[in-house]
Structures are given as structure tokens and as C-alpha cells.
Write a protein that holds these residues in place. Structure first.
Motif, short mmCIF file in Angstrom:
data_model
loop_
_atom_site.label_atom_id
_atom_site.label_comp_id
_atom_site.label_asym_id
_atom_site.label_seq_id
_atom_site.Cartn_x
_atom_site.Cartn_y
_atom_site.Cartn_z
N THR A 300 25.53 35.63 24.30
CA THR A 300 24.98 35.55 22.94
C THR A 300 23.71 34.72 22.87
N GLY A 301 23.38 34.02 23.96
CA GLY A 301 22.24 33.12 23.91
C GLY A 301 22.55 31.78 23.29
N GLU A 302 23.82 31.56 22.93
CA GLU A 302 24.26 30.26 22.41
C GLU A 302 24.98 29.51 23.53
N PHE A 303 24.76 28.21 23.61
CA PHE A 303 25.28 27.43 24.73
C PHE A 303 26.09 26.24 24.25
N GLU A 304 27.00 25.82 25.11
CA GLU A 304 27.83 24.65 24.84
C GLU A 304 28.01 23.88 26.14
N GLU A 305 27.98 22.57 26.06
CA GLU A 305 28.22 21.74 27.23
C GLU A 305 29.53 20.99 27.08
N ILE A 306 30.34 21.03 28.13
CA ILE A 306 31.62 20.33 28.14
C ILE A 306 31.56 19.25 29.22
N ARG A 307 31.82 18.03 28.82
CA ARG A 307 31.81 16.92 29.77
C ARG A 307 32.87 17.15 30.85
N ALA A 308 32.51 16.86 32.08
CA ALA A 308 33.46 17.00 33.18
C ALA A 308 32.96 16.26 34.41
N GLU A 309 33.76 15.32 34.87
CA GLU A 309 33.47 14.65 36.15
C GLU A 309 34.15 15.35 37.31
N LEU A 310 35.00 16.33 36.98
CA LEU A 310 35.67 17.15 37.97
C LEU A 310 35.63 18.60 37.50
N VAL A 311 35.16 19.49 38.37
CA VAL A 311 35.13 20.92 38.06
C VAL A 311 35.86 21.66 39.17
N LEU A 312 36.85 22.44 38.79
CA LEU A 312 37.62 23.24 39.74
C LEU A 312 37.43 24.71 39.39
N ARG A 313 36.88 25.46 40.32
CA ARG A 313 36.69 26.89 40.06
C ARG A 313 37.90 27.66 40.60
N SER A 314 38.43 28.53 39.77
CA SER A 314 39.59 29.34 40.14
C SER A 314 39.31 30.77 39.72
N VAL A 315 38.40 31.40 40.45
CA VAL A 315 37.92 32.73 40.06
C VAL A 315 38.25 33.77 41.12
N GLY A 316 39.25 33.50 41.94
CA GLY A 316 39.72 34.51 42.87
C GLY A 316 39.61 34.11 44.33
N TYR A 317 40.45 34.75 45.14
CA TYR A 317 40.43 34.56 46.59
C TYR A 317 39.68 35.71 47.24
N ARG A 318 39.43 35.52 48.52
CA ARG A 318 38.72 36.56 49.26
C ARG A 318 39.12 36.48 50.73
N GLY A 319 39.38 37.64 51.33
CA GLY A 319 39.69 37.68 52.75
C GLY A 319 38.49 37.26 53.58
N VAL A 320 38.77 36.71 54.74
CA VAL A 320 37.70 36.31 55.67
C VAL A 320 37.89 37.08 56.97
N PRO A 321 36.79 37.41 57.64
CA PRO A 321 36.91 38.20 58.87
C PRO A 321 37.57 37.42 59.99
N LEU A 322 38.34 38.13 60.79
CA LEU A 322 38.94 37.59 62.00
C LEU A 322 38.24 38.25 63.18
N GLU A 323 37.62 37.43 64.01
CA GLU A 323 36.83 37.98 65.11
C GLU A 323 37.68 38.90 65.97
N GLY A 324 37.16 40.11 66.18
CA GLY A 324 37.88 41.10 66.97
C GLY A 324 38.51 42.18 66.13
N LEU A 325 38.62 41.94 64.80
CA LEU A 325 39.15 42.96 63.89
C LEU A 325 38.03 43.50 63.03
N PRO A 326 38.07 44.79 62.69
CA PRO A 326 37.08 45.31 61.74
C PRO A 326 37.28 44.66 60.38
N PHE A 327 36.22 44.62 59.58
CA PHE A 327 36.30 43.95 58.29
C PHE A 327 35.35 44.61 57.31
N ASP A 328 35.85 44.89 56.12
CA ASP A 328 35.04 45.44 55.04
C ASP A 328 34.56 44.27 54.19
N ALA A 329 33.31 43.88 54.37
CA ALA A 329 32.79 42.70 53.68
C ALA A 329 32.75 42.89 52.17
#
Length: 443
Positions: A300-329
Motif C-alpha cells: 500500500t505504500g504505508e509503513f510501520e516500524e516495530i521495535r525488536a532487539e531480536l528478529v526470528l524469521r520463520s518463512v520455510g525450510y529448504r533442502g540442501v544438496p548432498l554431494e554425489g546426489l542430483p539436486f533440483d535447486a
């Protein structure tokens, strides 16, 4: 007798082992894990105050104590230890159940400021994962922002708000318990960029927040009203409808008596983390959003600031490649068909996947059962017995010293003794040194 290696001892790995030994009376299964402790995210991901879910370990234990299943901890699969190629030489088939160890980033300014962490790192700390190196999460923190509205976000918000008396009976490590008890956190803001009907938490998890002693949980009625499903929830699926009704009950004025508050916010998209004192994060700037009519949101172009001395992002996990196995990045998974690993589009004989590395980080613990069944069925349909010898002596001759089931039992006993010395129940050992000392030589 054919020999199968299952890499990973979390639910997907153990369920795969269970399917294999139940369907084939001859197959022998080794369950390998990098850690000396089994159970994967059930031990190192489920919150310590969720004892009912953690009791699933008892079911997993039954499988790992089967006479044709062998737990081999302390075995890392990769270039520095046992390679994918070597593992395939030692076993008739290998199933990779290595989960999704990475976490998604926000990709905004200030994300790497001190005090900004992934929820995964915070969970690892209070779960005593031996790789968890950080312990300064709560230093000087009065207000915390959790970015995300899934079950992991609810977990970390709840742990931040819980009192010492509620956490002490759990197996939370002593250092984390003391840090949380001494914490100055008084405000926890759990923030989603979309609306309440699109939040990913379950109703059971959400309701727990409202039952925390001495904690006031609030929502903003104006934000809730932006969601079309809030005004008329009749068209929502049952789970989302229940969530909306819980949130509706929290849309009320704050009370003065609460020691801590959890604010559940919606339609706010993080755009920057702002520095505060001593270069640590001091606030999060959000842009207000509104529904776009097709399931997404627009700024909307409107902004708000929330005080925080600690920020924890919880926006999903992701697989990581294992050397020797094919991987779809792009997908963060290993390419497969019905659990059979694909190399350049062609089925790779004897290589399989199950769990999050197969399907992505979706579903609950029980979702791993049908996933494991599909992979096990593919494996058994393909399986040939190459009359291989026991791989354990070969692993040891190459310098690998696996931690067997008795080594794990020694860790369990040490955790019971450690907890008793603290006047508590079982308390997790906090690091690699303590785990190795508990196992002792030759376990």
C-alpha cells in the motif's frame, strides 16, 4: 539377505525402515545418522513443551530395536566421511531421508544484523542440537519479532513467552532454561504478510498461545477485517475457519495485568531490519499490504516500524544438496519418480529418497508414512540381493566408528543422571563433547 541403508533417523527414515522390514522378511536395514542420537526433528525440532508429540520417540524406538534394523549414529554421508558412491558399494540399496536442513531468507536490507536469526537456529539452541553454537539470542532483548505465521513461528513465540516453572519439567537444556528464565522479553510480535485465513499454523498450536499463564494475546481487528474470509468464514475450509474464530476472540483491548504479550499481526510485509544500539537490530520496518483478489497481497505504500532487539524469521525450510546426489535447486529436492532417484532423467539403480528431500518441506509428521510406503514399495520391487558382507567392519576399517544402539542408550542414561543432578527430569546434553563423553569408547 539383501542389505539396505537408510540415511537419516528422523520419522521419514524410521518409517521407511519399518515399511521395508514389515514387507520383506529377509531384508536387513541399517539406519545411518550424522548425529549419535536418533529421531531427527522429533528430538531436535519438536518444542520441549510438546511432550505428547515428543512421545512419538517411543514408536520410533520400537522400529530401531527391531532385530533386522540397526542404528548407526555418528556416520556422516558426504565427501569427508562416507561418500554416496561408497555407500552404494556397501549396500544393495540406499534411501536418503536427509530432510530440509536449510532455511529460507527474507532477502531484505539489514537481515544479517546481529540479533537477526532464523527460527531454525533458535529452535536448535533450545533443543540442544550439538551444532547450535549461538547462545546470545536474548541478551538485552525486550521486544521480539517473529516473521511468519506457521507452526514453527507459533512454537518460538510460545517458548519466548513461557515461564521458567513451565519449562523446567521438560528436557530443555539447562543453559537455555536459565537464559529464558532471566530474559527481559515482554513483547512478542508474530507477523504475517497475508491474512488470517492464509496462515499456516494449526488451530491446536494457535490455541495454546491463549492458554499461557500471565500472557496476554491480542490481534488487531482492523487487520483481521481486511481478510474476506474473516467477515464471512463460512466458505473457508474447516481448519482455516477455526483459526479465524480463535483470532476473532483475541481482537480486544490489551490488559494491564499481563507480564508478557504476544501480538499476532497480519498484512505486514517486512522490507528492512533497522539497526539499533551497538549495531544490533533495533526494529523491523513493514509495509502494509492488502489482498489482491487472487490469493496474494499488494503493498500500500504505508509503513510501520516495530521495535525488536531480536528478529526470528520463520518463512520455510529448504533442502540442501548432498554431494554425489542430483539436486533440483529450484525445488530444493532430489529429482525422483515414486521415490526412485533420477540422474539426468534416468532412474539410478539402488538409489531412493523419502521425506522432505523427496517432496519438499510440507505436511506434518504423519505425512511421512505414505511417503515412506511409496518409496519402500519402489525399492522392494527393484531389490536384488548381491550377497554383500556386513558393511560395519568395512566402515570401521576406513576410520568410521559408528555409535550403535548401546551408545545411544548410554546418552539416554547420562541425560537422566544430568537432569537428576539439577533437580529436574531428563535434561538433554548440550554439545558434542558431552555426547561423546556419554557414549565412551567402543560404543
Amino acid at each position: 539377505m539383501p542389505r539396505v541403508a537408510v540415511v537419516g533417523s528422523g520419522p521419514s527414515g524410521v518409517y521407511t525402515a519399518q515399511c521395508l522390514v514389515e514387507r520383506d522378511p529377509d531384508v536387513l536395514v541399517d539406519v545411518l545418522d550424522r548425529l549419535p542420537c536418533p529421531y531427527g526433528l522429533v528430538r531436535y525440532g519438536v518444542a520441549p513443551d510438546h511432550e505428547k508429540i515428543k512421545s512419538l520417540q517411543n514408536n520410533l524406538r520400537t522400529v530401531l530395536e527391531h532385530d533386522r534394523v540397526r542404528f548407526l549414529g555418528g556416520v556422516e554421508v558426504g565427501p569427508s566421511c562416507v561418500t554416496v558412491v561408497r555407500l552404494r558399494q556397501l549396500y544393495d540399496a540406499v534411501v536418503y531421508c536427509v530432510g530440509a536442513a536449510g532455511d529460507r531468507r527474507l532477502g531484505i536490507d539489514g537481515e544479517r544484523l546481529p540479533g537477526s536469526w532464523s527460527a531454525t537456529e533458535f529452535v536448535s539452541w533450545y533443543s540442544a542440537h550439538p551444532d547450535a553454537g549461538a547462545d546470545g539470542f536474548l541478551t538485552g532483548v525486550r521486544s521480539a519479532v517473529v516473521i511468519g505465521v506457521g507452526n514453527v513461528a507459533v512454537d518460538v513465540a510460545r517458548i519466548l513467552a513461557r515461564a521458567e516453572a513451565e519449562l523446567s519439567p521438560t528436557d530443555i537444556p539447562q543453559a537455555a532454561l536459565l537464559a529464558l528464565a532471566a530474559s527481559g522479553v515482554r513483547e512478542v510480535h508474530m507477523v504475517g504478510r497475508r491474512g488470517p485465513s492464509q496462515a499456516r499454523f494449526t488451530t491446536k498450536e494457535l490455541r495454546e498461545l491463549g492458554g499461557l499463564p500471565g500472557v496476554d494475546v491480542t490481534t488487531d481487528a482492523r487487520e483481521l477485517a481486511l481478510d474476506p474470509g474473516y467477515a464471512d468464514p463460512s466458505g473457508l475450509p474447516a481448519a482455516q475457519r477455526r483459526n479465524v474464530e480463535v483470532l476473532r476472540g483475541w481482537a480486544r483491548p490489551e490488559t494491564d495485568s499481563a507480564g508478557r504479550r504476544i501480538h499476532v499481526r497480519f498484512f505486514l510485509r517486512p522490507v528492512a531490519l533497522l539497526p539499533g544500539e551497538r549495531g544490533r537490530v533495533g526494529a523491523v520496518r513493514f509495509e502494509r499490504t492488502v489482498p489482491d483478489g487472487v490469493g496474494g497481497v499488494v503493498g500500500t505504500g504505508e509503513f510501520e516500524e516495530i521495535r525488536a532487539e531480536l528478529v526470528l524469521r520463520s518463512v520455510g525450510y529448504r533442502g540442501v544438496p548432498l554431494e554425489g546426489l542430483p539436486f533440483d535447486a529450484a525445488l530444493g529436492t532430489v529429482p525422483h519418480t515414486a521415490g526412485r532417484v533420477l540422474r539426468n532423467g534416468v532412474v539410478a539403480p539402488g538409489e531412493y529418497v523419502a521425506g522432505w528431500i523427496k517432496r519438499g518441506p510440507t505436511g506434518v509428521i504423519g505425512t511421512n508414512r505414505p511417503c515412506a510406503k511409496e518409496t519402500a514399495a519402489s525399492l522392494l520391487a527393484d531389490l536384488t540381493d548381491r550377497q554383500l558382507t556386513d558393511p560395519l567392519p568395512l566402515l570401521r576399517s576406513s576410520g568410521v566408528e559408528p555409535v550403535g544402539w548401546e551408545g545411544w542408550r548410554a546418552i539416554e542414561r547420562a541425560e537422566a543422571v544430568w537432569g537428576a543432578s539439577l533437580g529436574r527430569g531428563v535434561v538433554k546434553l548440550p554439545d558434542w563433547a558431552a555426547l561423546r563423553a556419554a557414549v565412551g569408547p567402543g560404543a
